[in-house]
Scaffold this motif. Structure first.
Motif: not given
Length: 550
Positions: A533-547
């Motif tokens: 998602s770029g420098k502005d990390i969203s919660d969904s991006a974090l969850n996607h990364a963990k997934a």
């Protein structure tokens, strides 16, 4: 496998020490962060040429050092043949001095760049986007087939015989050309040789002939002078010989009075003996001097023959004529010897041709046998990579020419979609398709290659989504038998690694430096989220990364 890398004073890197693990390692970072610098430093220890632009600080030397674990790769013979100390953990060091000079060491023993390049062939394969383009080249396609067919020993034999074949062919061609030239001049050379040979020349002969000619041309004058000399010497009353004898007799009367008179007497006696001998020689010369017109003509003719030969061959001495005669003789005689030598070379060429044909046939046969396996494996892997309709047509055509790798010519055709005609890879495959085909090739070759390490430099160019996920899985599968690095911009691939390194730039004072860091689990989640998602990390991006990581 490569265990560690140490870099000092190289490009944007001041000092860097990093350890690597086996398995699948990921390297990520923003464009321009220094990933290419890292590969450049590694290229130095693998034998790439360097220059002063590599130095961050131009007043200090650059040092790049890499440690490789090589115990499983049977490299002892390489170290022995290059007179190097074999170590299971081998250290390669490269130094670039401020003067521009470069030094290389393997286990602290100095080596040249060629030795370094030869060793690196057994250690690591750095796959770049440029190498993807090689996929459409015939040489690379042959390497794929030969690796699968385990043809290396046969190729080594073939190349040894080919080298001999080429040497014999060149010698035969040159010898035939020389023989042809000699045959064109044979009759003339033989005529010149016989002409010189019949002259029966001897060193110093001309000077001797000229002296004889001079004497015979002046016989009367010489005879007259000799007779005068003999008359002066032998005249009964006033001859030199009679007066000298009388001179001696008178002096003898004084010898009893002084040793000085005795000494003078002995000198006069010696003079008389010498003069008597001179008279005998003059008598002999006088008797031998006679007019011989025939001899004079003979000498004159021989001298003229020599003069003509000197003019004809543009030389000044008889010795030079004799040298020309020797050379002409070798040319005349060499025609027969060259014909014998050509016969021997033709027999050697025939034997080498037979050997080449036999080995080339074995190479061709083994290539043909693996083609069905290669095409099946390629289609299976490409199906996983989103190309279910990919097809290959690989045909071997035999030629009469001897190529560096055999007598085969290869037709390597590709079709990506149903209903489309086969065509050359470079003409019909897109960049993303070429990347996937190359990954498929590398994954297949990893089953046959003994190479410890491979580095994929953005092989994921032109792909995304599920295809990137599958590419990551293939690289992870490859890492079960070898050490694999992937430099990537895709989070799907980055999430598949066992370890994850990040390249980044920082500003230290007035300088910008590149650094490489091994990421922890949390840092890795953030890095993949940024890739999503770029420098502005969203919660969904974090969850996607963990997934992705799970």
């Amino acid at each position: 496998m490569i265990q560690s890398l140490s870099i000092e004073n190289f490009a944007l890197i001041e000092k860097l020490n990093i350890d690597f693990s086996n398995g699948f390692s990921i390297i990520t970072g923003e464009t321009g962060a220094g990933k290419s610098i890292l590969l450049g430093a590694l290229g130095l220890v693998l034998g790439r040429r360097a220059d002063l632009t590599s130095l961050k600080n131009k007043d200090e030397k650059c040092i790049v050092e890499a440690t490789f674990s090589i115990s499983k790769y049977n490299l002892q013979s390489f170290f022995e043949s290059n007179d190097l100390d074999y170590e299971e953990e081998t250290i390669i060091r490269r130094e670039i001095l401020p003067s521009g000079k470069s030094r290389a060491f393997v286990n602290d023993s100095p080596v040249n760049l060629q030795q370094l390049q030869d060793l690196s062939f057994y250690l690591i394969d750095i796959h770049s986007q440029h190498q993807t383009l090689e996929l459409s080249e015939e040489d690379f396609q042959f390497k794929i087939l030969d690796s699968m067919a385990n043809n290396q020993d046969l190729l080594n034999q073939y190349q040894t015989v080919l080298k001999n074949y080429q040497t014999v062919t060149a010698s035969l061609r040159n010898l035939k050309s020389t023989l042809s030239d000699n045959l064109k001049e044979k009759d003339y050379n033989e005529f010149l040789y016989q002409e010189l040979k019949s002259a029966d020349l001897k060193e110093g002969e001309l000077e001797d002939l000229e002296q004889q000619y001079k004497s015979l041309s002046n016989v009367e004058f010489i005879k007259e002078n000799l007779d005068k000399l003999l008359g002066m010497s032998n005249e009964d009353e006033f001859g030199l010989l009679k007066n000298l004898k009388e001179f001696k007799a008178i002096l003898q009367k004084n010898t009893s009075f002084s040793t000085d008179y005795q000494a003078l007497y002995e000198r006069v006696n010696s003079l008389l003996i010498e003069f008597d001998d001179i008279i005998r020689e003059l008598n002999k010369e006088s008797e031998s001097v006679y007019n011989d017109p025939e001899k004079l003509v003979e000498i004159s003719q021989k001298m003229q023959l020599i003069y003509n030969l000197q003019k004809k061959h543009n030389v000044l001495t008889v010795e030079e004529l004799i040298a020309i005669q020797t050379e002409l003789e070798s040319r005349v005689v060499s025609v027969a010897s060259m014909e014998d030598e050509i016969t021997a070379l033709e027999e050697s060429l025939q034997e080498a041709t037979l050997q080449l044909d036999t080995i080339a046939l074995q190479i061709s046969k083994s290539r043909s046998e693996v083609i069905p396996h290669l095409t099946q494996k390629l289609t299976d892997v490409l199906s996983l990579l989103g190309m279910p309709n990919a097809r290959f047509k690989i045909e071997i055509q035999h030629s009469s020419s001897y190529h560096p790798n055999g007598k085969d010519e290869l037709v390597f055709l590709f079709s990506a979609n149903k209903g489309t005609d086969f065509g050359l890879l470079k003409k019909i495959a897109s960049g993303g398709e070429m990347s996937r085909i190359m990954l498929a090739v590398k994954s297949i070759l990893s089953e046959y290659s003994k190479l410890p390490t491979i580095i994929f430099d953005e092989i994921d160019t032109g792909v995304s989504g599920e295809i990137a996920n599958k590419m990551g899985e293939i690289m992870r599968d490859m890492s079960r038998t070898m050490q694999v690095f992937a430099i990537t911009h895709l989070p799907q691939i980055a999430a598949k690694g066992n370890t994850h390194y990040k390249v980044f730039k920082t500003v230290v004072g007035e300088n910008t430096v590149s650094e490489l860091k091994l990421l922890s689990t949390e840092e890795r989640i953030i890095e993949i989220a940024e890739m999503l998602s770029g420098k502005d990390i969203s919660d969904s991006a974090l969850n996607h990364a963990k997934a992705l990581l799970n």
